[in-house]
Write a protein that holds these residues in place. Sequence first.
Motif, PDB file in Angstrom:
ATOM      1  N   ARG A  86       1.113  -1.187  -0.180  1.00  0.00           N
ATOM      2  CA  ARG A  86      -0.044   0.042  -0.431  1.00  0.00           C
ATOM      3  C   ARG A  86       1.013   1.260  -0.217  1.00  0.00           C
ATOM      4  NH1 ARG A  86      -2.070  -1.182   4.106  1.00  0.00           N
ATOM      5  NH2 ARG A  86      -4.350  -1.881   3.359  1.00  0.00           N
ATOM      6  N   GLU A 113      -8.060  -2.443  -5.298  1.00  0.00           N
ATOM      7  CA  GLU A 113      -8.486  -0.954  -6.145  1.00  0.00           C
ATOM      8  C   GLU A 113      -7.967  -0.453  -6.148  1.00  0.00           C
ATOM      9  OE1 GLU A 113     -11.552  -1.498  -3.196  1.00  0.00           O
ATOM     10  OE2 GLU A 113     -12.427  -2.839  -4.303  1.00  0.00           O
ATOM     11  N   LEU A 114      -6.486  -0.106  -5.452  1.00  0.00           N
ATOM     12  CA  LEU A 114      -5.916   0.825  -5.227  1.00  0.00           C
ATOM     13  C   LEU A 114      -4.893   0.694  -6.426  1.00  0.00           C
ATOM     14  CD1 LEU A 114      -3.967   3.287  -3.818  1.00  0.00           C
ATOM     15  CD2 LEU A 114      -3.242   1.788  -2.786  1.00  0.00           C
ATOM     16  N   TYR A 115      -3.952  -0.495  -6.753  1.00  0.00           N
ATOM     17  CA  TYR A 115      -3.583  -0.673  -8.420  1.00  0.00           C
ATOM     18  C   TYR A 115      -3.906  -0.074  -8.583  1.00  0.00           C
ATOM     19  CZ  TYR A 115      -0.518  -3.099 -11.813  1.00  0.00           C
ATOM     20  OH  TYR A 115      -0.244  -3.497 -12.422  1.00  0.00           O
ATOM     21  N   GLU A 116      -5.295  -0.527  -9.654  1.00  0.00           N
ATOM     22  CA  GLU A 116      -6.218  -0.310 -10.768  1.00  0.00           C
ATOM     23  C   GLU A 116      -6.421   0.988 -10.512  1.00  0.00           C
ATOM     24  OE1 GLU A 116      -9.607  -2.407  -9.502  1.00  0.00           O
ATOM     25  OE2 GLU A 116      -8.721  -4.067 -10.229  1.00  0.00           O
ATOM     26  N   ARG A 117      -5.998   2.476  -9.557  1.00  0.00           N
ATOM     27  CA  ARG A 117      -6.480   4.016  -9.627  1.00  0.00           C
ATOM     28  C   ARG A 117      -4.603   3.874  -9.876  1.00  0.00           C
ATOM     29  NH1 ARG A 117      -9.670   2.935  -4.979  1.00  0.00           N
ATOM     30  NH2 ARG A 117      -7.816   4.136  -4.028  1.00  0.00           N
ATOM     31  N   ARG A 118      -3.816   3.572  -9.241  1.00  0.00           N
ATOM     32  CA  ARG A 118      -2.807   3.686  -8.879  1.00  0.00           C
ATOM     33  C   ARG A 118      -0.988   3.207  -9.742  1.00  0.00           C
ATOM     34  NH1 ARG A 118      -2.522   8.459  -3.599  1.00  0.00           N
ATOM     35  NH2 ARG A 118       0.075   8.855  -4.974  1.00  0.00           N
ATOM     36  N   GLU A 357     -12.046  -5.872 -12.423  1.00  0.00           N
ATOM     37  CA  GLU A 357     -11.444  -5.265 -13.509  1.00  0.00           C
ATOM     38  C   GLU A 357      -9.751  -6.099 -13.889  1.00  0.00           C
ATOM     39  OE1 GLU A 357     -11.096  -0.920 -15.666  1.00  0.00           O
ATOM     40  OE2 GLU A 357     -12.932  -1.905 -14.945  1.00  0.00           O
ATOM     41  N   GLN A 361      -7.363  -6.179 -17.729  1.00  0.00           N
ATOM     42  CA  GLN A 361      -5.559  -5.744 -17.139  1.00  0.00           C
ATOM     43  C   GLN A 361      -4.747  -6.672 -17.880  1.00  0.00           C
ATOM     44  OE1 GLN A 361      -5.010  -2.332 -14.024  1.00  0.00           O
ATOM     45  NE2 GLN A 361      -6.870  -1.867 -13.709  1.00  0.00           N
TER      46      GLN A 361
END
Length: 362
Positions: A86, A113-118, A357, A361
């Motif tokens: 994280r 979820e964080l990886y998909e955004r950043r 999602e 990727q």
Amino acid sequence: MKREYRIGLIGLGGMAREHIHWMDAVGRFRVVAVSDVDAEALANVGGRLGLGEEKRYSDFVRLIDDPDVDAIVSVTPNHVHADIVRACLLAGKPFLAEKPFTRVFEEAVPLLELYERRPVPAMIGFTYRYTPAFRYARELVRGGAIGAVRSFSIQYLQGWGSAIYDTPYLWRYNKEITGTGALGDLGSHMIDMARYLFGEFEELTAMLHTIIPERRDPSSGKPVRVEVDDFASFGARMADGSVGVFQTTRNAVGSGNQHEVSIYGDRGTIHASTLDPDRVVRIREEAPGQLARTTLEVPNRCKTKQYEDFLALLEGGTADGLPGFLDGFRNQEVLDAVVRSHVTKRAVRLPLLGRHEADRQQ
């Protein structure tokens, strides 16, 4: 002149020495900062690497935020894996993190979820993808050397936890730190090997067992209850239609580090093992009714090193079979399915979260 990547190393236990050695062998990495909660380890490793006090961090977040650090290598116990990943994502720092991906699957979901955004360049430490025999086995299977794969067996056996050695209670037996026992430690490698060779899991049925339910506390000598498995077995159906059986334990007397796979196809069999990392055994019919067993030397093209792929990742490239962020997530999903199957005594279908999602990727 080729760029040298400045590495922040988190976790200074025994495996850290191996990672330093692997980085040195590639010649494009330099450890410029270290972090550990153990002050003695910080002093010893920091001194050996010639690092000043200002580059020896007790707080890994400060190391990750250090502007002199280009990328992170994390070699820590399981309970801090999620927090480190994280922090790397929030800081935008590329990383190579040890397996298993997280302690439990619930920690993995918000990281995805964080990886998909950043997203950042990320590698998970499934080191056996870099065992030459396994890489060559994959090449042979993909090239049709034994025809369509119908079934396989994978096992990972170690012996250091066996009763004859009176192994004391260690952090690897502590559920709050590890999440699972032999399953997460060794079984995660088996799961990754199956995904590396055959693709995604579709369904599995599992059994976990604790062979030695109590171990002595190394300080007091008093017995401590072991709440994690030290034997795990499961059967699985893969998305390609093949079926496999898996077993792992740290209580196999005589097994040092025995990770191996046998692959059964329509036209033959392939066997690969860490016990003979530079050779693969192939069995197939050479003439009607006549089977030939051949030991194949692994070609040099299958001898890629883990840190060569990490270097390629940092330089914006791609590498076939590199274990990335999504491989870590999917692995944790399968680990959780094994636990669910054991608890419910039922088969569990995958993926647990459906086709979300992450699939777009891959």
